[in-house]
Motif scaffolding. Structure first.
Motif: not given
Length: 269
Positions: A191-193, A188-189
């Motif tokens: 920037g993955r979805t 998440q950090s």
């Protein structure tokens, strides 16, 4: 226990304590916080205090041999849990295989990161099962692997480092759910979805259901800490009564988006 910084061991402790106190006895719990030397000292202290039964989830595997020999010499009954020398244990190798088989069935290939705890034989078996199952599928490649002691706060920065070095990672196999949750935090950090990376764990902690529903976790191989704790305590009383003991291997089952809302508690409620 190797640590109580994990809800899995907290629930096992609750179940053992319930059985022990229902028999009018006393349970003394110790937390070496993943320190093998400290665990050995705690075992020696419990033997000196005159315990009748020792339940152990060893930190260092074979490093416990001398301490356990002392226990046996003092006529202390030893019940090992969640380890390869166990009386009561989940089928850890199968848990790893289940995760790999799900991956193979739902992806054409992948670049895999492993989060490990090689000091714990149960965790090692999970990773071994996963490796063996993907070995015949060359489209799946392990590109990074690191130790995290099964701890969320260690897994998160370790996963961040692996992503920086290997941005192609699109699969994570974690030895347990706390490590998987640490990996998800790192994803998440970065920037993955939820659709970018498939994340697998083992345990079935209650939080994992929310992450599966949200798409961040792909699957987890569910253990039943309540069954493990209860059966371990019951075995101890069978032995105290002069009855025979038996090794017990409990199956795991895979929790996925397809069955996440089944109201069975997963052995945690």
């Amino acid at each position: 226990y190797m640590t109580t910084n994990n809800p899995f061991y907290e629930i096992i402790d609750e179940e053992i304590r319930t059985v022990v106190e229902n028999h009018g006895d006393v349970l003394l719990s110790r937390d070496p916080a993943l320190d093998a030397a400290r665990q050995i000292e705690e075992i020696e202290g419990l033997i000196a205090d005159g315990v009748r039964v020792l339940f152990i989830n060893p930190v260092g595997g074979m490093r416990m041999d001398a301490a356990l020999a002392q226990a046996r010499a003092a006529n202390v009954i030893v019940i090992a849990i969640d380890t390869n020398v166990a009386t009561i244990v989940s089928d850890n190798y199968s848990a790893g295989v289940q995760c790999a088989e799900h991956l193979i069935a739902h992806a054409d290939g992948g670049r895999i990161a492993l989060l490990k705890h090689s000091e714990a034989r149960s965790a090692e078996l999970r990773i071994e099962g996963f490796r063996a199952a993907i070995a015949q599928h060359p489209s799946f490649q392990i590109v990074a692997e690191e130790e995290c002691s099964g701890q969320l706060e260690i897994a998160m920065p370790v996963m961040a480092e692996m992503l920086a070095a290997h941005p192609e990672i699109d699969v994570v196999m974690a030895l347990n759910d706390p490590a998987a949750l640490g990996a998800i935090a790192a994803l998440q950090s970065a920037g993955r979805t939820p659709t970018d990376t498939m994340v697998y764990g083992v345990d079935g902690v209650p939080e994992s259901r929310d992450f599966i529903r949200a798409g961040w976790m792909t699957a987890t191989a569910v253990q039943s800490p309540r069954s493990i704790g209860r059966m371990a305590a019951e075995q101890a009383y069978h032995i105290l009564a002069g009855e025979g003991a038996e090794d017990v291997t409990l199956p795991t089952r895979l929790l996925t988006a397809e069955n996440v809302d089944e109201n069975d508690g997963g052995g945690w409620d």
